[in-house]
Design a protein around this motif. Structure first.
Motif, PDB file in Angstrom:
ATOM      1  N   LYS A 137       1.155  -1.305   0.096  1.00 23.37           N
ATOM      2  CA  LYS A 137      -0.138   0.096  -0.167  1.00 23.37           C
ATOM      3  C   LYS A 137       0.545   0.933   0.033  1.00 23.37           C
ATOM      4  CE  LYS A 137      -3.144  -1.581   2.449  1.00 23.37           C
ATOM      5  NZ  LYS A 137      -4.900  -2.361   3.576  1.00 23.37           N
ATOM      6  N   LEU A 138       2.130   1.290   0.699  1.00 19.52           N
ATOM      7  CA  LEU A 138       2.748   2.359   0.574  1.00 19.52           C
ATOM      8  C   LEU A 138       3.329   2.675  -0.590  1.00 19.52           C
ATOM      9  CD1 LEU A 138       5.060   1.189   3.186  1.00 19.52           C
ATOM     10  CD2 LEU A 138       3.223   2.914   3.397  1.00 19.52           C
ATOM     11  N   GLY A 139       4.139   3.465  -1.031  1.00 21.63           N
ATOM     12  CA  GLY A 139       4.797   4.267  -2.223  1.00 21.63           C
ATOM     13  C   GLY A 139       3.894   5.310  -3.092  1.00 21.63           C
ATOM     14  N   TYR A 140       4.487   5.795  -3.829  1.00 26.21           N
ATOM     15  CA  TYR A 140       3.675   6.151  -4.920  1.00 26.21           C
ATOM     16  C   TYR A 140       3.171   5.569  -6.349  1.00 26.21           C
ATOM     17  CZ  TYR A 140       3.353   9.500  -8.774  1.00 26.21           C
ATOM     18  OH  TYR A 140       3.006  10.748  -9.523  1.00 26.21           O
ATOM     19  N   LYS A 141       2.015   5.757  -5.993  1.00 25.38           N
ATOM     20  CA  LYS A 141       1.056   4.910  -7.123  1.00 25.38           C
ATOM     21  C   LYS A 141       0.325   5.240  -8.397  1.00 25.38           C
ATOM     22  CE  LYS A 141       0.323   2.598  -2.907  1.00 25.38           C
ATOM     23  NZ  LYS A 141       1.206   1.091  -3.302  1.00 25.38           N
ATOM     24  N   GLU A 142       1.080   6.124  -8.919  1.00 21.46           N
ATOM     25  CA  GLU A 142       0.841   5.945 -10.636  1.00 21.46           C
ATOM     26  C   GLU A 142       2.292   5.939 -10.932  1.00 21.46           C
ATOM     27  OE1 GLU A 142      -0.794  10.732 -10.381  1.00 21.46           O
ATOM     28  OE2 GLU A 142      -1.772  10.190  -9.559  1.00 21.46           O
ATOM     29  N   SER A 143       1.772   6.614 -13.232  1.00 18.96           N
ATOM     30  CA  SER A 143       3.360   5.813 -13.719  1.00 18.96           C
ATOM     31  C   SER A 143       4.249   7.458 -13.421  1.00 18.96           C
ATOM     32  CB  SER A 143       2.562   5.683 -15.212  1.00 18.96           C
ATOM     33  OG  SER A 143       3.662   6.321 -15.387  1.00 18.96           O
ATOM     34  N   LEU A 144       4.943   6.877 -14.099  1.00 19.90           N
ATOM     35  CA  LEU A 144       6.455   7.638 -13.734  1.00 19.90           C
ATOM     36  C   LEU A 144       7.284   7.908 -15.186  1.00 19.90           C
ATOM     37  CD1 LEU A 144       8.568   6.385 -10.856  1.00 19.90           C
ATOM     38  CD2 LEU A 144       7.440   8.775 -10.895  1.00 19.90           C
ATOM     39  N   VAL A 145       6.502   7.355 -16.109  1.00 21.08           N
ATOM     40  CA  VAL A 145       6.760   7.325 -16.762  1.00 21.08           C
ATOM     41  C   VAL A 145       6.889   9.404 -17.545  1.00 21.08           C
ATOM     42  CG1 VAL A 145       6.702   6.977 -19.790  1.00 21.08           C
ATOM     43  CG2 VAL A 145       6.499   5.029 -17.515  1.00 21.08           C
ATOM     44  N   GLY A 146       7.282   9.672 -18.030  1.00 12.03           N
ATOM     45  CA  GLY A 146       7.410  11.339 -18.358  1.00 12.03           C
ATOM     46  C   GLY A 146       7.316  11.929 -17.388  1.00 12.03           C
ATOM     47  N   LYS A 147       7.736  11.562 -16.263  1.00  6.68           N
ATOM     48  CA  LYS A 147       7.957  12.613 -14.586  1.00  6.68           C
ATOM     49  C   LYS A 147       9.719  12.907 -14.628  1.00  6.68           C
ATOM     50  CE  LYS A 147       3.916  12.298 -12.731  1.00  6.68           C
ATOM     51  NZ  LYS A 147       3.342  11.647 -14.309  1.00  6.68           N
ATOM     52  N   THR A 148      10.039  13.622 -14.170  1.00  6.76           N
ATOM     53  CA  THR A 148      11.063  14.182 -13.798  1.00  6.76           C
ATOM     54  C   THR A 148      11.865  14.123 -11.591  1.00  6.76           C
ATOM     55  OG1 THR A 148      11.426  15.717 -15.383  1.00  6.76           O
ATOM     56  CG2 THR A 148      12.421  15.761 -14.074  1.00  6.76           C
ATOM     57  N   ILE A 149      12.724  13.729 -11.760  1.00  6.71           N
ATOM     58  CA  ILE A 149      13.235  13.302 -10.479  1.00  6.71           C
ATOM     59  C   ILE A 149      14.375  14.008 -10.614  1.00  6.71           C
ATOM     60  CG2 ILE A 149      11.799  11.477 -10.367  1.00  6.71           C
ATOM     61  CD1 ILE A 149      15.027   9.240 -10.742  1.00  6.71           C
ATOM     62  N   SER A 150      14.841  14.283  -9.352  1.00  6.07           N
ATOM     63  CA  SER A 150      16.658  14.562  -9.582  1.00  6.07           C
ATOM     64  C   SER A 150      17.308  13.828  -8.436  1.00  6.07           C
ATOM     65  CB  SER A 150      16.111  15.885  -8.128  1.00  6.07           C
ATOM     66  OG  SER A 150      15.485  15.803  -6.769  1.00  6.07           O
ATOM     67  N   VAL A 151      18.811  13.732  -8.498  1.00 10.86           N
ATOM     68  CA  VAL A 151      19.602  12.822  -7.906  1.00 10.86           C
ATOM     69  C   VAL A 151      20.862  13.405  -7.369  1.00 10.86           C
ATOM     70  CG1 VAL A 151      20.646  10.693  -8.413  1.00 10.86           C
ATOM     71  CG2 VAL A 151      18.467  10.784  -9.504  1.00 10.86           C
ATOM     72  N   LYS A 152      21.140  13.007  -5.997  1.00 11.42           N
ATOM     73  CA  LYS A 152      22.035  13.630  -5.657  1.00 11.42           C
ATOM     74  C   LYS A 152      23.664  12.269  -5.564  1.00 11.42           C
ATOM     75  CE  LYS A 152      21.583  17.436  -3.290  1.00 11.42           C
ATOM     76  NZ  LYS A 152      20.880  18.667  -2.132  1.00 11.42           N
ATOM     77  N   LEU A 153      24.081  12.219  -5.947  1.00  9.83           N
ATOM     78  CA  LEU A 153      25.303  11.144  -6.006  1.00  9.83           C
ATOM     79  C   LEU A 153      26.132  10.839  -4.410  1.00  9.83           C
ATOM     80  CD1 LEU A 153      26.614  10.899  -9.381  1.00  9.83           C
ATOM     81  CD2 LEU A 153      24.763   9.681  -8.452  1.00  9.83           C
ATOM     82  N   GLN A 154      26.138   9.503  -4.199  1.00  8.66           N
ATOM     83  CA  GLN A 154      26.255   9.217  -2.868  1.00  8.66           C
ATOM     84  C   GLN A 154      28.343   8.559  -2.483  1.00  8.66           C
ATOM     85  OE1 GLN A 154      24.389   9.446   0.275  1.00  8.66           O
ATOM     86  NE2 GLN A 154      25.916   7.881   1.959  1.00  8.66           N
ATOM     87  N   ASP A 155      28.647   8.080  -2.812  1.00  6.57           N
ATOM     88  CA  ASP A 155      29.905   7.071  -2.100  1.00  6.57           C
ATOM     89  C   ASP A 155      29.832   6.458  -1.041  1.00  6.57           C
ATOM     90  OD1 ASP A 155      32.110   5.833  -1.969  1.00  6.57           O
ATOM     91  OD2 ASP A 155      33.700   7.093  -1.608  1.00  6.57           O
ATOM     92  N   TYR A 156      30.007   5.064  -1.137  1.00  7.09           N
ATOM     93  CA  TYR A 156      29.545   4.773  -0.261  1.00  7.09           C
ATOM     94  C   TYR A 156      30.012   4.733   0.526  1.00  7.09           C
ATOM     95  CZ  TYR A 156      26.821   1.332  -4.049  1.00  7.09           C
ATOM     96  OH  TYR A 156      25.746   1.088  -4.574  1.00  7.09           O
ATOM     97  N   ASP A 157      31.773   4.855   0.446  1.00  6.72           N
ATOM     98  CA  ASP A 157      32.225   5.139   1.609  1.00  6.72           C
ATOM     99  C   ASP A 157      32.068   6.665   2.541  1.00  6.72           C
ATOM    100  OD1 ASP A 157      33.451   2.110   1.548  1.00  6.72           O
ATOM    101  OD2 ASP A 157      35.420   3.326  -0.345  1.00  6.72           O
ATOM    102  N   ASN A 158      31.158   7.598   1.973  1.00  6.17           N
ATOM    103  CA  ASN A 158      30.545   8.548   3.046  1.00  6.17           C
ATOM    104  C   ASN A 158      29.460   8.900   3.384  1.00  6.17           C
ATOM    105  OD1 ASN A 158      30.276  10.993   3.118  1.00  6.17           O
ATOM    106  ND2 ASN A 158      31.743  11.782   0.993  1.00  6.17           N
ATOM    107  N   ASP A 159      29.293   8.461   4.539  1.00  2.00           N
ATOM    108  CA  ASP A 159      27.828   9.254   4.720  1.00  2.00           C
ATOM    109  C   ASP A 159      27.546  10.062   4.021  1.00  2.00           C
ATOM    110  OD1 ASP A 159      28.277   7.356   6.199  1.00  2.00           O
ATOM    111  OD2 ASP A 159      28.931   8.091   8.122  1.00  2.00           O
ATOM    112  N   LYS A 160      27.856  11.061   3.634  1.00  2.00           N
ATOM    113  CA  LYS A 160      26.921  12.270   3.094  1.00  2.00           C
ATOM    114  C   LYS A 160      26.752  12.555   1.859  1.00  2.00           C
ATOM    115  CE  LYS A 160      28.310  15.658   6.793  1.00  2.00           C
ATOM    116  NZ  LYS A 160      29.407  17.083   7.508  1.00  2.00           N
ATOM    117  N   ALA A 161      25.707  12.431   0.814  1.00  2.73           N
ATOM    118  CA  ALA A 161      25.706  12.664  -0.471  1.00  2.73           C
ATOM    119  C   ALA A 161      26.193  14.281  -0.660  1.00  2.73           C
ATOM    120  CB  ALA A 161      24.224  12.842  -0.880  1.00  2.73           C
TER     121      ALA A 161
END
Length: 444
Positions: free
Chosen positions: A175-199
């Motif tokens: 029941k959790l999460g986004y229920k609509e289609s994500l196709v066509g939507k824009t998302i933002s991304v921040k990279l994070q190194d596995y050895d670093n706790d901060k993005a």
């Protein structure tokens, strides 16, 4: 004597000893059925294992591994004969912290060559493959894992309860999460190194153009993002710019791990391509090689089961031998009369062999019907019984086949059963041809 008369002659004598013939046929049936059912276990388990391996696998796909210190010459592999396409995927030692509206998610960074993915016919459940570097494909379960702050707290609560009640937790989690289609939507991304706790502070934006196909198994979770392989250099530069101490910067070869998949033109070409790749000093894995190993193992297993089942048929043959021996003894005078009126030894032998063959054929026919019934019941009941004993539904959902009866097994079992019946009747039949006419006529 015409063949029709021979058949009538055999049928009349079999009717005279119905009880004895019935018990002999029953023994033959049990022996043959035991042979078929026992061997069917090998065929059933082999089929289940092959289906398990082939699920979500491409038969023409070959995974290639090389020396981590040396770069694999992908272009040379692409030029090889019978190679349809080579897809170079990259697993980065980075995670992607995703934000969409008020929802967040964190997934590993995976990159691929979308143009080659299109060549090998990669399937999507929705949308299309990316055409530009700012377009991405998300996993089938990615949207379900885009959670708001309130849903994150609820998810943590469900995780705590899952140890006590897995079924309820799973149903509520859907029941959790986004229920609509994500196709066509824009998302933002921040990279994070596995050895670093901060993005890493730099924010990137991507357009979702496709959703991967549903996994073949329900327990597989595809919470992923596939980025374009063209972003490899940009991602590494972003990572380097975020590391304050230059001594701690990882080399590019340590940050990205290639995963190369070679696709042969067809199934017949796979072994040839594998041989050429091995000649280049590369390690390879193909599902076809695994299937070959399984086939060899199960061939030995099935041969062993058939051998054990054949012993049961041989035990049943003792009954046929006794029945035919008694028939010859009881009909000594009748055999003498037949010889006196001109019946040849071959005809007398043929009549007794027909009786033993009839017992073998009838017993085998009944055994085949019974075997199919047992096979059906075992495939239906065993998963239910095992799941009830283990308090789960894994075996029913897995669709494991415990018994499978192919036509080849029926043919082998029939040849063994009828052949043993004929061999059992051959000795008594030969004895019948050697009976002295005068002594036989004197017998009362």
């Amino acid at each position: 004597m015409l063949f029709k008369d021979q058949v009538d002659f055999v049928r009349q004598h079999l009717k005279k000893n119905r009880l004895r013939v019935f018990t002999t046929v029953l023994a033959t049936t049990m022996g043959c059925a035991f042979l078929i059912v026992l061997a069917s276990i090998g065929f059933g388990l082999q089929g289940s294992m092959e289906r398990e391996i082939l699920t979500d696998q491409k038969l023409t796909e070959i995974e290639v591994y090389g020396d981590p210190q040396k770069k694999i010459d992908v272009d040379a592999i692409r030029k090889m004969e019978n190679v349809r396409a080579v897809v170079e995927k990259t697993n980065a030692q980075l995670s992607a912290n995703v934000k969409f509206e008020e929802r967040t998610n964190s997934v590993p960074v995976n990159m691929t060559e979308f143009d080659n993915e299109e060549k090998v016919g990669s399937k999507l459940s929705e949308g299309r493959l990316p055409q530009n570097s700012d377009e991405i494909v998300v996993g089938y379960h990615f949207a379900e894992n885009l959670l708001s702050k309130a849903e994150l707290k609820e998810q943590e609560k469900l995780n705590e309860e899952s140890a006590e009640n897995d079924t309820t937790s799973t149903k509520q989690a859907k029941k959790l999460g986004y229920k609509e289609s994500l196709v066509g939507k824009t998302i933002s991304v921040k990279l994070q190194d596995y050895d670093n706790d901060k993005a890493i502070n730099k924010e990137l934006t991507f357009k979702v153009v496709g959703v991967s196909e549903k996994p073949a198994k329900d327990w597989l979770i595809k919470n992923t993002i596939l980025f374009s392989h063209e972003l490899k250099g940009e991602f590494y530069n972003i990572y380097k710019a975020s590391v304050k101490d230059s001594k701690n910067i990882k080399a590019e070869k340590d940050m990205f791990y290639p995963e190369i998949k070679v696709h042969a033109t067809n199934l017949e070409a796979v072994k040839g391509v594998i041989a050429k790749l091995k000649d280049k000093g590369l390690s390879v894995y193909s599902v076809t090689e695994q299937l070959d190993d399984i086939n060899v193992i199960f061939l030995a297993f099935k041969v062993g089961l058939i051998f054990v089942g054949t012993i049961a048929v041989l035990i049943a043959s003792i009954g046929i031998f006794n029945t035919m021996t008694m028939a010859v003894t009881e009909r000594t005078r009748e055999i003498g009369v037949m010889k006196a009126i001109g019946a040849s030894p071959k005809l007398i032998q043929r009549l007794f062999l027909m009786e033993s063959a009839w017992i073998g054929i009838l017993g085998t026919a009944i055994a085949i019907v019974i075997s199919y019934g047992i096979s059906f019941l075992s495939n239906w009941l065993l998963p239910i019984i095992i799941d009830m004993a283990t308090d789960s539904k894994q075996f029913q959902e897995a669709g494991i086949v415990f018994s499978h009866i192919p036509w080849q097994l029926i043919l082998v079992a029939s040849v063994i059963s009828i052949g043993v019946a004929l061999l059992s009747g051959w000795r008594p039949a030969r004895k019948a041809t050697k009976i002295d006419v005068i002594q036989a006529l004197r017998q009362e």
